[in-house]
Design a protein around this motif. Sequence first.
Motif, short mmCIF file in Angstrom:
data_model
loop_
_atom_site.label_atom_id
_atom_site.label_comp_id
_atom_site.label_asym_id
_atom_site.label_seq_id
_atom_site.Cartn_x
_atom_site.Cartn_y
_atom_site.Cartn_z
N ILE A 46 0.88 -1.18 0.00
CA ILE A 46 0.00 0.00 0.00
C ILE A 46 0.91 1.23 0.00
N ASP A 47 0.86 1.97 -1.09
CA ASP A 47 1.83 3.05 -1.32
C ASP A 47 1.15 4.39 -1.54
N PRO A 48 1.78 5.48 -1.05
CA PRO A 48 1.22 6.81 -1.28
C PRO A 48 0.98 7.11 -2.76
N ALA A 49 1.82 6.55 -3.63
CA ALA A 49 1.69 6.80 -5.07
C ALA A 49 0.32 6.39 -5.61
N MET A 50 -0.32 5.44 -4.93
CA MET A 50 -1.63 4.97 -5.40
C MET A 50 -2.64 6.11 -5.49
N ARG A 51 -2.48 7.07 -4.56
CA ARG A 51 -3.42 8.20 -4.56
C ARG A 51 -3.24 9.03 -5.85
N GLU A 56 -6.99 11.93 -12.59
CA GLU A 56 -6.97 12.15 -14.04
C GLU A 56 -5.72 12.97 -14.35
N GLY A 57 -5.19 12.86 -15.54
CA GLY A 57 -4.15 13.81 -15.96
C GLY A 57 -2.77 13.21 -16.06
N ARG A 58 -1.85 14.04 -16.54
CA ARG A 58 -0.51 13.59 -16.88
C ARG A 58 0.33 13.39 -15.62
N SER A 59 1.04 12.27 -15.56
CA SER A 59 1.97 12.04 -14.46
C SER A 59 3.11 11.19 -15.02
N TYR A 60 3.85 10.52 -14.15
CA TYR A 60 4.98 9.72 -14.65
C TYR A 60 4.51 8.35 -15.16
N VAL A 61 3.27 7.97 -14.84
CA VAL A 61 2.64 6.79 -15.45
C VAL A 61 1.19 7.17 -15.77
N PRO A 62 0.54 6.49 -16.73
CA PRO A 62 -0.85 6.84 -17.02
C PRO A 62 -1.74 6.52 -15.82
N PRO A 63 -2.84 7.26 -15.65
CA PRO A 63 -3.72 6.95 -14.52
C PRO A 63 -4.40 5.59 -14.68
N VAL A 64 -4.83 5.02 -13.56
CA VAL A 64 -5.66 3.81 -13.61
C VAL A 64 -6.98 4.23 -14.28
N GLY A 65 -7.42 3.46 -15.26
CA GLY A 65 -8.66 3.82 -15.96
C GLY A 65 -9.88 3.45 -15.14
N ILE A 66 -10.97 4.18 -15.37
CA ILE A 66 -12.23 3.82 -14.70
C ILE A 66 -12.62 2.42 -15.18
#
Length: 333
Positions: A46-51, A56-66
Amino acid sequence: MSTNRTARLAARPHGMVTRDLFTFADEAVPEPGEGEFLVKLEMYSIDPAMRGWINEGRSYVPPVGIGEVMRSIAGGIVVKSNHPGFAEGDAVTGILGVQTYAVSDGLGVSKVDLSAASMDDWLGGLGMPGLTAYFGLLEVCKPKEGDIVVVSAASGAVGSIVGQIAKLKGCRAVGIAGGPEKCSYLTDELGFDAAVDYKQDGLFKALRAACPDGIDVYFENVGGEIGDTVLAQMNPFGRIAVCGLISAYNATQAPDGPKNFRSILVNRLNVRGFIVFDFLSQYPEGIKQLGEWNKAGKLKLRQDVREGGVDAYPETLNLLFTGGNNGKLVLKA
Ligand SMILES: NC(=O)c1ccc[n+]([C@@H]2O[C@H](COP(=O)([O-])OP(=O)(O)OC[C@H]3O[C@@H](n4cnc5c(N)ncnc54)[C@H](OP(=O)(O)O)[C@@H]3O)[C@@H](O)[C@H]2O)c1
């Protein structure tokens, strides 16, 4: 074989995570195709990155899709394999999701030796968080013997390893953490030279008292007022690794920028953000070194193992943002 319990993302968050952002269901256990294998999961990291991954939006990996299974690093045992590199009975970790069974083609999945360390250690200090501390401190901050190293979220998965490696490298290690128990853990059990409780009034003065000669290296896990206060006390030519900014992960509006940004100029600071997988090609070196230190009793690991399985995922994740965890947070499947 039973069913596959899954947590799928149903909606995007606003503020803290709530249960209704996920749907929980019993699904058919997937069948591995050619070149794939099936893993029965034992625990989720369980990691803070999960939040961040569910925004939505650009980050270092694509968001989890709905509608997708919630992304997670997890550990488990291979129960069926059509893959030449993985056999039934192999223990593995990788991005396998918050579900009880996962099919993988092996990409990003590593075998781990459960006779050398437990699964929760492989998800914690000997896994991604340990590697984050190792490369973030040694490669990004390049500490020298005698340097004064400060780390925030110091009693957690990453921070606790940062301080211990700083000590192994002959530095003065100072941790910032919330509350007297976490602070005593740092100094009494992990060997930090000093700990500062940011929940007490007077953070600036307390940090100055812990670092009367200023700060050479700052391992930033938190941001906000804590990061700003450290920035004001950096020494010339200091180095800052921006590893995480957890204080703002649930923010519903953009946080204020650092007031002490000028310190970067006048102190000629080197400030660098990094993501652990920037060092992917060096992982074997990091895993070997962390394992050796741990075996020699020089590196203490602490895991906070929670029960409740897939259905307990949202509440378990939120522990990271209330400081409810003590060490690397993992959830049993
Ligand atoms: N760059 C990378 O590749 C990478 C990889 C892994 C982790 N990270 C980052 O590293 C940081 C630590 O992650 P971790 O997995 O080791 O978590 P952790 O430290 O085990 O747990 C999170 C801790 O953050 C502290 N915290 C939460 N909200 C806070 C706030 N508003 N102000 C101050 N402290 C707060 C809490 O400790 P207290 O009780 O002390 O407040 C909490 O226990 C996070 O920012 C994470 O995103 C980055």
